[in-house]
Design an enzyme around this catalytic site. Structure first.
Site, short mmCIF file in Angstrom:
data_model
loop_
_atom_site.label_atom_id
_atom_site.label_comp_id
_atom_site.label_asym_id
_atom_site.label_seq_id
_atom_site.Cartn_x
_atom_site.Cartn_y
_atom_site.Cartn_z
N LYS A 95 1.08 -1.13 0.10
CA LYS A 95 0.00 0.08 -0.05
C LYS A 95 0.95 1.17 -0.23
O LYS A 95 1.72 1.45 0.98
CB LYS A 95 -1.05 0.05 1.17
N ALA A 113 4.23 7.69 15.52
CA ALA A 113 2.75 7.36 16.02
C ALA A 113 2.17 6.13 15.27
O ALA A 113 1.53 4.99 15.96
CB ALA A 113 1.98 8.52 16.16
N GLU A 171 10.55 1.73 10.09
CA GLU A 171 11.23 2.67 9.85
C GLU A 171 10.82 4.09 9.71
O GLU A 171 9.69 4.25 9.23
CB GLU A 171 11.66 3.21 8.07
N CYS A 183 13.25 12.06 5.41
CA CYS A 183 13.35 11.61 6.95
C CYS A 183 14.83 11.77 7.33
O CYS A 183 15.06 12.01 8.38
CB CYS A 183 13.00 10.16 6.92
N GLU A 222 9.60 16.23 15.39
CA GLU A 222 9.70 16.06 13.95
C GLU A 222 8.83 17.12 13.39
O GLU A 222 7.47 17.12 13.47
CB GLU A 222 9.39 14.85 13.39
P1 NAD Z 1 2.14 7.98 7.92
O1 NAD Z 1 2.44 7.16 9.25
O2 NAD Z 1 0.87 8.91 8.18
O3 NAD Z 1 1.69 7.12 6.63
C1 NAD Z 1 2.63 6.04 6.37
C2 NAD Z 1 1.78 5.04 5.82
O4 NAD Z 1 1.18 4.33 6.70
C3 NAD Z 1 0.73 5.53 4.87
O5 NAD Z 1 0.66 4.69 3.55
C4 NAD Z 1 -0.64 5.34 5.53
O6 NAD Z 1 -1.61 5.24 4.74
C5 NAD Z 1 -0.17 4.14 6.41
N1 NAD Z 1 -0.83 4.13 7.79
C6 NAD Z 1 -1.69 5.08 8.44
N2 NAD Z 1 -2.19 4.83 9.44
C7 NAD Z 1 -2.22 3.13 9.41
C8 NAD Z 1 -2.53 2.26 10.27
N3 NAD Z 1 -3.09 2.40 11.42
N4 NAD Z 1 -2.28 0.92 9.83
C9 NAD Z 1 -1.66 0.90 8.74
N5 NAD Z 1 -1.00 1.74 7.99
C10 NAD Z 1 -1.35 2.86 8.23
O7 NAD Z 1 3.41 8.71 7.55
P2 NAD Z 1 3.45 9.90 6.41
O8 NAD Z 1 2.97 11.13 6.97
O9 NAD Z 1 2.99 9.22 5.07
O10 NAD Z 1 5.14 9.88 6.23
C11 NAD Z 1 5.92 10.82 6.96
C12 NAD Z 1 6.71 10.07 8.03
O11 NAD Z 1 7.54 9.10 7.47
C13 NAD Z 1 7.57 10.96 8.83
O12 NAD Z 1 7.59 10.92 10.04
C14 NAD Z 1 8.85 10.59 8.29
O13 NAD Z 1 9.95 10.62 9.10
C15 NAD Z 1 8.69 9.01 8.13
N6 NAD Z 1 9.70 8.54 7.15
C16 NAD Z 1 10.61 7.69 7.68
C17 NAD Z 1 11.70 7.03 6.75
C18 NAD Z 1 12.64 6.23 7.24
O14 NAD Z 1 13.35 5.54 6.57
N7 NAD Z 1 12.70 6.14 8.43
C19 NAD Z 1 11.36 7.49 5.50
C20 NAD Z 1 10.47 8.47 4.87
C21 NAD Z 1 9.68 8.83 5.91
#
Ligand code: NAD
Length: 484
Positions: free
Chosen positions: A176, A232, A251, A285, A387
Site C-alpha cells: 500500500k 505514532a 522505519e 526523513c 519532527e
Molecule cells: P504516516 O505514518 O501517516 O503514513 C505512512 C503510511 O502508513 C501511509 O501509507 C498510511 O496510509 C499508512 N497508515 C496510516 N495509518 C495506518 C494504520 N493504522 N495501519 C496501517 N497503515 C497505516 O506517515 P507519512 O505522513 O506518510 O510519512 C511521513 C513520516 O514518515 C515522517 O515521520 C517521516 O520521518 C517518516 N519517514 C521515515 C523514513 C525512514 O526511512 N525512517 C523514510 C521516509 C519517511
C-alpha cells in the site's frame, strides 16, 4: 500507460475497482486542485489481494533465481524507460521539483530492483560443522505473503525499497502506497506486467491508513510487515502485529543533527547543509533539521547559510528551475505553520522565511512555504525535539565536542546524523558516540545499498538494505544432520 484518472487497485495482475465502489480525491499540491480519484479500499480488497498472492506463491517461491533476476531487471528497465513519465507523475502527486524526481527518486527506484535482483543471486546461507558429530545448515526460505506500507515523501523510491527485497527472496506482496501520493505505485503495476512478473506476486492496494493499511497489518495470513512512516503510526502497527508475532520492520521519524566543528570545510558544510535542510521541502526523513555549529564559526555559518537559503528558487515543481516546490498537502502545510507559531512562542529568532509563499498563475492555490531558518532556541524545546518534516531548520551553537555529542543525542529520535570535520580522529570518535542508525562524515544522503539502513530509538526497529533486507524477508531454519 494508463491515464491514471482513476487510480485502481492492481490485484492478480489486473487493474480493478475497489469493492466499496468508493473513491478518494487526489490533490496536486502545486495547484491545490483535485486531479484524480484513488480507490478507497478496505479489508475486502486486502482479502482479494491476499488470495491472489496465495495463488501465486507456490510458483514464485520455486521460480529459479535466474528468472527472478531477469524479471526484476526488466522491471528496472521499465522504470528507466519511463523516467520522464514517472518523474512528472511523482512531481504532480507530491509537489517536489520534477528535477529532483528525475535525478533521485525514479533512478533510485530502478536501482532498488537491480540491486536486489543481483543480491539474491549472491545470497548465501551458513553451515556449521560439529566435528565428527553433525553438520548444521541454515535454510532461508520465503515467509509467504508479506505486507509493505510506505509514506508519501519519496513515493516510488520507498515503495520499491520494500517490494524489491521481498519478491527477490521469493515472497508475494500486498503493498500500500500512501493515499497522498499513489500515482507512481499505480503505474508500477503495468511495468511489472510488461516485465513478466507473474500475476499475484505483487498486489498494490490503495486507500487510507485506518481502512486499508490496518487491514494489511491485521490480516492473519500476512506474516511480516515492512512499514515506513510516522512514529505514532509505527507504534500503532506494532501494537497490532506484535501480539500475533508478525515479523516487523519499522522505519520511522527523525530529528537529525548536523554537527559542524570549527575545523570543518565551512563552504562544503554550508552548501550541503542547505541541501540537507531543504531538499524535497525538508520532507526527507534523513533531512538535517537541527544544525549544531561550533561557537567560533557560528556567526559566519549562519550568515552564509541564510544568504544561500535566500537564493533558493521557489517555483512550480514542473519548472526545471524549481529548487523548492510545494509541501505535500494543505494539512501538512497547516501543521508546519503551527510549528512555526510554536517556535515563535518559544522565543525563536526567524533568521529567514517563516511565512507562506504566495505563487501566481497555475500555482496560486498551491501549498508553498518559504524555507525557514530558526536560531536562538535551546535543544530542549518542542521545536528542537519534535519532527516538523518541512522546510524548517534550527541552528544552535556549542562550545566543545562533548557538548555537541550530548546535544545530538538529546532527542527521542535516532535516524541519521552528519558530522563536518577535517580531523579524522574526531570523525571516528564522534561517529562512534552518536546514537543514530547512520552517521555521514563530510557528506549527506550518500547511500550504498549494501549497508544496513534504519533508525535507533523512536526512529524504528529492524534494519533494511543489503543482506539485512533479505534476512528480514526470509525465515531461517536450521537443519541438523548427525553423522552415522
Ligand atoms: P504516516 O505514518 O501517516 O503514513 C505512512 C503510511 O502508513 C501511509 O501509507 C498510511 O496510509 C499508512 N497508515 C496510516 N495509518 C495506518 C494504520 N493504522 N495501519 C496501517 N497503515 C497505516 O506517515 P507519512 O505522513 O506518510 O510519512 C511521513 C513520516 O514518515 C515522517 O515521520 C517521516 O520521518 C517518516 N519517514 C521515515 C523514513 C525512514 O526511512 N525512517 C523514510 C521516509 C519517511
Amino acid at each position: 500507460m494508463n491515464s491514471g484518472n482513476f487510480i485502481k487497485n492492481f490485484i492478480g495482475g489486473k487493474y480493478v475497482n475497489p469493492i466499496s465502489g468508493e473513491w478518494l480525491d487526489n490533490y496536486e499540491p502545486a495547484t491545490g486542485q483535485v486531479y484524480s480519484q484513488i480507490a478507497k479500499s478496505d479489508k475486502r480488497d486486502i482479502e482479494a489481494a491476499v488470495a491472489a498472492g496465495e495463488n501465486a506463491l507456490p510458483i514464485w517461491r520455486s521460480t529459479a533465481l535466474e528468472d527472478r533476476f531477469r524479471i526484476m531487471n526488466a522491471i528496472a528497465e521499465g522504470i528507466e524507460r519511463r523516467l520522464d513519465t514517472l518523474a512528472e507523475a511523482e512531481s504532480v502527486d507530491n509537489g517536489k521539483p520534477v528535477s529532483l524526481a528525475r535525478k533521485v527518486d525514479i533512478p533510485r527506484a530502478a536501482a532498488n530492483f537491480r540491486f536486489f535482483a543481483t543480491a539474491i543471486m549472491h545470497y548465501a546461507s551458513e553451515s556449521h560443522h560439529m566435528p565428527g558429530v553433525a553438520i548444521n545448515y541454515t535454510l532461508r526460505q520465503p515467509i509467504g505473503v508479506v505486507g509493505c506500507i510506505s509514506p508519501w515523501n519519496l513515493p516510488l523510491y520507498l515503495f520499491t525499497w520494500k517490494i524489491a527485497p521481498a519478491i527477490a527472496a521469493g515472497n508475494v506482496v500486498v503493498a500500500k502506497p500512501s493515499e497522498i501520493t499513489p500515482m507512481t505505485a499505480y503505474l508500477l503495476g503495468e511495468i511489472c506486467n510488461e516485465a513478466g512478473l507473474p500475476p499475484g506476486v505483487l498486489n498494490i492496494v490503495h486507500g487510507t491508513g485506518p481502512d486499508c493499511g490496518q487491514a494489511i497489518v491485521e490480516h492473519k495470513n500476512i506474516k511480516a510487515i515492512s512499514f515506513t512512516g510516522g512514529t505514532a503510526t509505527g507504534a500503532r502497527i506494532a501494537s497490532i502485529a506484535a501480539p500475533v508475532f508478525k515479523k516487523l520492520s519499522l522505519e520511522l521519524g527523525g530529528k537529525n543533527p548536523n554537527i559542524v566543528f570549527e575545523d570543518a570545510d565551512l563552504q562544503q558544510a554550508i552548501s550541503t547543509g542547505v541541501l540537507s535542510s531543504f531538499s524535497n521541502q525538508g520532507q526527507i526523513c534523513l533531512c538535517g533539521s537541527r544544525i549544531l555549529v561550533h561557537r567560533s564559526v557560528y556567526d559566519q555559518y549562519v550568515e552564509q547559510f541564510v544568504e544561500k537559503v535566500s537564493r533558493l528558487r521557489i517555483d512550480d515543481p514542473m519548472s526545471p528551475n524549481a529548487q523548492i516546490g510545494a509541501v505535500v498537502s494543505a494539512e501538512h502545510k497547516a501543521k508546519i505553520l503551527n510549528h512555526l507559531n510554536i517556535a515563535r512562542q518559544e522565543g525563536a529568532k526567524i533568521a529567514y522565511g517563516g511565512q507562506e509563499y504566495q505563487m501566481t498563475g497555475r500555482c496560486k492555490d498551491g501549498y508553498f512555504l518559504q524555507p525557514t531558518v530558526i536560531t536562538g532556541l535551546p535543544n530542549n524545546c518542542r521545536t528542537n525535539q519534535e519532527e516538523i518534516f518541512g522546510p524548517v531548520v534550527s541552528i544552535q551553537a556549542f562550545d566543545h565536542e562533548e557538548e555537541a555529542i550530548a546535544l545530538a543525542n538529546d532527542s527521542p529520535y535516532g535516524l541519521a546524523a552528519s558530522v563536518w570535520t577535517e580531523n579524522l580522529n574526531r570523525a571516528h570518535r564522534v561517529a562512534e558516540q552518536i546514537q543514530t542508525g547512520i552517521v555521514w562524515v563530510n557528506c549527506w544522503l550518500l547511500r550504498d545499498l549494501r549497508t544496513p539502513f534504519g533508525g535507533m530509538k523512536n526512529s524504528g526497529v529492524g534494519r533494511e538494505g543489503g543482506w539485512e533486507a533479505l534476512r528480514f524477508f526470509t525465515e531461517a531454519k536450521n537443519v541438523c544432520i548427525k553423522h552415522n
